[in-house]
Motif scaffolding. Sequence first.
Motif, PDB file in Angstrom:
ATOM      1  N   VAL A  81       0.926  -1.162   0.055  1.00 34.56           N
ATOM      2  CA  VAL A  81       0.005   0.010   0.028  1.00 34.56           C
ATOM      3  C   VAL A  81       0.742   1.185   0.016  1.00 34.56           C
ATOM      4  CG1 VAL A  81      -1.741   1.320   1.336  1.00 34.56           C
ATOM      5  CG2 VAL A  81      -1.996  -1.014   0.993  1.00 34.56           C
ATOM      6  N   GLU A  82       1.897   1.395   0.879  1.00 31.40           N
ATOM      7  CA  GLU A  82       2.714   2.410   0.935  1.00 31.40           C
ATOM      8  C   GLU A  82       3.511   2.511  -0.467  1.00 31.40           C
ATOM      9  OE1 GLU A  82       5.542   1.567   3.941  1.00 31.40           O
ATOM     10  OE2 GLU A  82       4.154   1.098   5.212  1.00 31.40           O
ATOM     11  N   ASP A  83       3.716   1.677  -1.165  1.00 33.34           N
ATOM     12  CA  ASP A  83       4.521   2.063  -2.454  1.00 33.34           C
ATOM     13  C   ASP A  83       3.493   2.303  -3.397  1.00 33.34           C
ATOM     14  OD1 ASP A  83       7.024   0.877  -1.486  1.00 33.34           O
ATOM     15  OD2 ASP A  83       6.671  -1.105  -2.267  1.00 33.34           O
ATOM     16  N   TYR A  84       2.202   1.832  -3.268  1.00 29.48           N
ATOM     17  CA  TYR A  84       1.014   2.372  -4.315  1.00 29.48           C
ATOM     18  C   TYR A  84       0.924   3.885  -4.136  1.00 29.48           C
ATOM     19  CZ  TYR A  84      -2.779   2.027  -7.377  1.00 29.48           C
ATOM     20  OH  TYR A  84      -3.502   2.402  -8.559  1.00 29.48           O
ATOM     21  N   LEU A  85       0.904   4.374  -2.874  1.00 23.96           N
ATOM     22  CA  LEU A  85       0.549   5.650  -2.423  1.00 23.96           C
ATOM     23  C   LEU A  85       1.696   6.521  -3.291  1.00 23.96           C
ATOM     24  CD1 LEU A  85      -0.619   5.498   1.351  1.00 23.96           C
ATOM     25  CD2 LEU A  85      -1.964   5.367  -0.849  1.00 23.96           C
ATOM     26  N   LEU A  86       2.896   6.106  -3.046  1.00 22.49           N
ATOM     27  CA  LEU A  86       3.855   6.944  -3.632  1.00 22.49           C
ATOM     28  C   LEU A  86       3.702   6.825  -5.234  1.00 22.49           C
ATOM     29  CD1 LEU A  86       6.836   5.712  -1.491  1.00 22.49           C
ATOM     30  CD2 LEU A  86       5.924   7.854  -1.776  1.00 22.49           C
ATOM     31  N   GLN A  87       3.307   5.570  -5.657  1.00 23.60           N
ATOM     32  CA  GLN A  87       2.978   5.732  -7.233  1.00 23.60           C
ATOM     33  C   GLN A  87       1.921   6.489  -7.566  1.00 23.60           C
ATOM     34  OE1 GLN A  87       2.345   1.675  -9.069  1.00 23.60           O
ATOM     35  NE2 GLN A  87       0.996   2.461 -10.353  1.00 23.60           N
ATOM     36  N   LEU A  88       0.900   6.837  -6.761  1.00 29.31           N
ATOM     37  CA  LEU A  88      -0.022   7.573  -7.165  1.00 29.31           C
ATOM     38  C   LEU A  88       0.587   9.258  -7.107  1.00 29.31           C
ATOM     39  CD1 LEU A  88      -2.872   6.115  -4.970  1.00 29.31           C
ATOM     40  CD2 LEU A  88      -2.854   6.109  -7.463  1.00 29.31           C
ATOM     41  N   LYS A  89       1.345   9.354  -6.000  1.00 29.79           N
ATOM     42  CA  LYS A  89       1.900  10.758  -6.085  1.00 29.79           C
ATOM     43  C   LYS A  89       2.725  11.030  -7.399  1.00 29.79           C
ATOM     44  CE  LYS A  89       5.842  13.219  -4.222  1.00 29.79           C
ATOM     45  NZ  LYS A  89       6.996  12.983  -2.971  1.00 29.79           N
ATOM     46  N   SER A  90       3.646   9.788  -7.862  1.00 35.04           N
ATOM     47  CA  SER A  90       4.418   9.883  -8.973  1.00 35.04           C
ATOM     48  C   SER A  90       3.574  10.317 -10.318  1.00 35.04           C
ATOM     49  CB  SER A  90       5.173   8.789  -9.279  1.00 35.04           C
ATOM     50  OG  SER A  90       4.501   7.890  -9.614  1.00 35.04           O
ATOM     51  N   GLU A  91       2.198   9.776 -10.265  1.00 32.08           N
ATOM     52  CA  GLU A  91       1.398  10.025 -11.273  1.00 32.08           C
ATOM     53  C   GLU A  91       0.578  11.563 -11.232  1.00 32.08           C
ATOM     54  OE1 GLU A  91      -1.507   7.025 -10.898  1.00 32.08           O
ATOM     55  OE2 GLU A  91      -0.068   5.387 -11.692  1.00 32.08           O
ATOM     56  N   GLY A  92       1.171  12.386 -10.329  1.00 35.96           N
ATOM     57  CA  GLY A  92       0.524  13.690  -9.984  1.00 35.96           C
ATOM     58  C   GLY A  92      -0.781  13.694  -9.407  1.00 35.96           C
ATOM     59  N   LYS A  93      -1.232  12.737  -8.608  1.00 34.61           N
ATOM     60  CA  LYS A  93      -2.189  12.681  -7.753  1.00 34.61           C
ATOM     61  C   LYS A  93      -2.167  13.436  -6.417  1.00 34.61           C
ATOM     62  CE  LYS A  93      -4.205   9.463 -10.423  1.00 34.61           C
ATOM     63  NZ  LYS A  93      -5.451   9.939 -11.240  1.00 34.61           N
ATOM     64  N   THR A  94      -2.989  14.116  -5.902  1.00 33.71           N
ATOM     65  CA  THR A  94      -2.901  14.877  -4.664  1.00 33.71           C
ATOM     66  C   THR A  94      -3.544  13.956  -3.617  1.00 33.71           C
ATOM     67  OG1 THR A  94      -2.964  16.955  -5.613  1.00 33.71           O
ATOM     68  CG2 THR A  94      -3.425  17.001  -3.306  1.00 33.71           C
ATOM     69  N   LEU A  95      -2.641  13.684  -2.420  1.00 39.40           N
ATOM     70  CA  LEU A  95      -3.064  12.851  -1.565  1.00 39.40           C
ATOM     71  C   LEU A  95      -3.007  13.532  -0.101  1.00 39.40           C
ATOM     72  CD1 LEU A  95      -1.335  10.998  -3.617  1.00 39.40           C
ATOM     73  CD2 LEU A  95      -2.020   9.281  -2.044  1.00 39.40           C
ATOM     74  N   ILE A  96      -4.122  13.365   0.964  1.00 34.55           N
ATOM     75  CA  ILE A  96      -4.119  13.626   2.358  1.00 34.55           C
ATOM     76  C   ILE A  96      -4.152  12.416   3.056  1.00 34.55           C
ATOM     77  CG2 ILE A  96      -6.176  14.653   2.050  1.00 34.55           C
ATOM     78  CD1 ILE A  96      -5.833  16.728   4.445  1.00 34.55           C
ATOM     79  N   ILE A  97      -3.521  12.186   4.071  1.00 35.88           N
ATOM     80  CA  ILE A  97      -3.543  10.991   4.973  1.00 35.88           C
ATOM     81  C   ILE A  97      -3.519  11.473   6.327  1.00 35.88           C
ATOM     82  CG2 ILE A  97      -2.488   9.489   3.207  1.00 35.88           C
ATOM     83  CD1 ILE A  97      -0.090   9.514   4.747  1.00 35.88           C
ATOM     84  N   SER A  98      -4.314  10.728   7.240  1.00 34.32           N
ATOM     85  CA  SER A  98      -4.624  10.874   8.715  1.00 34.32           C
ATOM     86  C   SER A  98      -4.036   9.376   8.991  1.00 34.32           C
ATOM     87  CB  SER A  98      -5.739  11.439   8.956  1.00 34.32           C
ATOM     88  OG  SER A  98      -5.960  11.438  10.450  1.00 34.32           O
ATOM     89  N   THR A  99      -2.892   9.476  10.004  1.00 34.20           N
ATOM     90  CA  THR A  99      -2.731   8.315  10.706  1.00 34.20           C
ATOM     91  C   THR A  99      -1.883   8.560  12.219  1.00 34.20           C
ATOM     92  OG1 THR A  99      -1.348   6.148  10.271  1.00 34.20           O
ATOM     93  CG2 THR A  99      -0.496   8.362   9.436  1.00 34.20           C
ATOM     94  N   HIS A 100      -2.059   7.431  13.033  1.00 37.67           N
ATOM     95  CA  HIS A 100      -1.203   7.505  14.300  1.00 37.67           C
ATOM     96  C   HIS A 100       0.279   7.005  14.017  1.00 37.67           C
ATOM     97  CE1 HIS A 100      -5.292   7.766  15.531  1.00 37.67           C
ATOM     98  NE2 HIS A 100      -4.906   8.510  16.259  1.00 37.67           N
ATOM     99  N   ILE A 101       0.579   6.772  12.666  1.00 37.41           N
ATOM    100  CA  ILE A 101       1.817   5.808  12.513  1.00 37.41           C
ATOM    101  C   ILE A 101       2.955   7.074  12.095  1.00 37.41           C
ATOM    102  CG2 ILE A 101       3.184   4.050  11.397  1.00 37.41           C
ATOM    103  CD1 ILE A 101       0.430   2.635  11.044  1.00 37.41           C
ATOM    104  N   PHE A 102       3.726   7.317  12.983  1.00 41.33           N
ATOM    105  CA  PHE A 102       4.737   8.433  12.823  1.00 41.33           C
ATOM    106  C   PHE A 102       5.510   8.112  11.522  1.00 41.33           C
ATOM    107  CE2 PHE A 102       3.598   9.254  17.177  1.00 41.33           C
ATOM    108  CZ  PHE A 102       3.223  10.702  17.126  1.00 41.33           C
ATOM    109  N   SER A 103       6.117   6.933  11.550  1.00 38.71           N
ATOM    110  CA  SER A 103       7.032   6.370  10.516  1.00 38.71           C
ATOM    111  C   SER A 103       6.373   6.331   9.205  1.00 38.71           C
ATOM    112  CB  SER A 103       7.209   4.889  11.020  1.00 38.71           C
ATOM    113  OG  SER A 103       6.175   4.081  11.054  1.00 38.71           O
ATOM    114  N   LEU A 104       5.103   6.191   9.034  1.00 37.99           N
ATOM    115  CA  LEU A 104       4.456   6.132   7.879  1.00 37.99           C
ATOM    116  C   LEU A 104       4.589   7.775   7.246  1.00 37.99           C
ATOM    117  CD1 LEU A 104       2.732   4.431   5.711  1.00 37.99           C
ATOM    118  CD2 LEU A 104       0.580   5.129   7.180  1.00 37.99           C
ATOM    119  N   VAL A 105       4.218   8.560   8.189  1.00 36.36           N
ATOM    120  CA  VAL A 105       4.167   9.894   7.845  1.00 36.36           C
ATOM    121  C   VAL A 105       5.489  10.322   7.233  1.00 36.36           C
ATOM    122  CG1 VAL A 105       3.614  12.235   8.354  1.00 36.36           C
ATOM    123  CG2 VAL A 105       2.283  10.612   9.149  1.00 36.36           C
ATOM    124  N   GLU A 106       6.694  10.012   8.114  1.00 41.06           N
ATOM    125  CA  GLU A 106       7.918  10.396   8.087  1.00 41.06           C
ATOM    126  C   GLU A 106       8.429   9.503   6.446  1.00 41.06           C
ATOM    127  OE1 GLU A 106      10.224  10.969  11.811  1.00 41.06           O
ATOM    128  OE2 GLU A 106       9.690   8.894  11.555  1.00 41.06           O
TER     129      GLU A 106
END
Length: 263
Positions: A193-218
């Motif tokens: 999932v993390e890799d796919y979110l980065l792929q979406l970003k590379s495609e020019g998508k705009t993403l906003i995520i809310s999470t309690h996992i600090f490492s995921l945000v970093e």
Amino acid sequence: MTVNKQEPVLVVKNLYKKFSLNKKQMKERKTSEPVLVAVNDLSFQLYKGEIYGLLGPNGAGKTTTLRMLATLISPTSGTITFLDKDYKKDNEFIRSKLGFLTSELKLDDFFTPDYTFDFFASLYSMDKQQIAKRKQLLFSQFGISEFAHTKISELSTGMKQKVSLAISLVHDPDLIIFDEPTNGLDIITSKIVEDYLLQLKSEGKTLIISTHIFSLVEKLCDRIGIIIDGKLVDEGEKANMCATQSLEEVFFNLYYSIKGGNE
């Protein structure tokens, strides 16, 4: 992809959301105020090709903010625009361009991932060829294919989350809103999932995520906003915010300076 900071695609200005409280709710919250201000004068911008992380403790207003961005609830006041379209005036257009993943999405246990995907795709007036192509891509990406005709009730928690993720992306949205995108996933699936979110970003998508996992945000986010008591109390580039300390240290130092003590 380099984030284009010249033209924000999503603009949130002076956003407020207030909820009326009944006597029972006032008693539970130990307050004499009949109104709860869940989001308090919130303003920020999102840019094409970036991932924005929204951090905050439970009850800070994160989910309320995301629900407003997803057009599920209306602000009490303030404005939201996406691609220069006003949320109030161009609701149908906005919904056609955004995807929203939340733990509140309840899949019908009786149906299969295949049927559920087709149903949600039909809501966006996608034709059979578009649906088949999109389904093959997303089911393959998230390892859903072999479970496509299994009833939702028989799927694991992680697989249900992956089906929910695929459904939120069924129409290839430009604005993607995720509330805890890796919730309930094992470490292997989380990486997918993390890799796919980065792929979406590379495609020019705009993403906003809310999470309690600090490492995921970093790992994923370009910019970070910290919300406490409905207010955006800090925001900045991840590289700048975490230049001398971890994101977890940044967050808790800020939280205790506002709330007091070392709770």
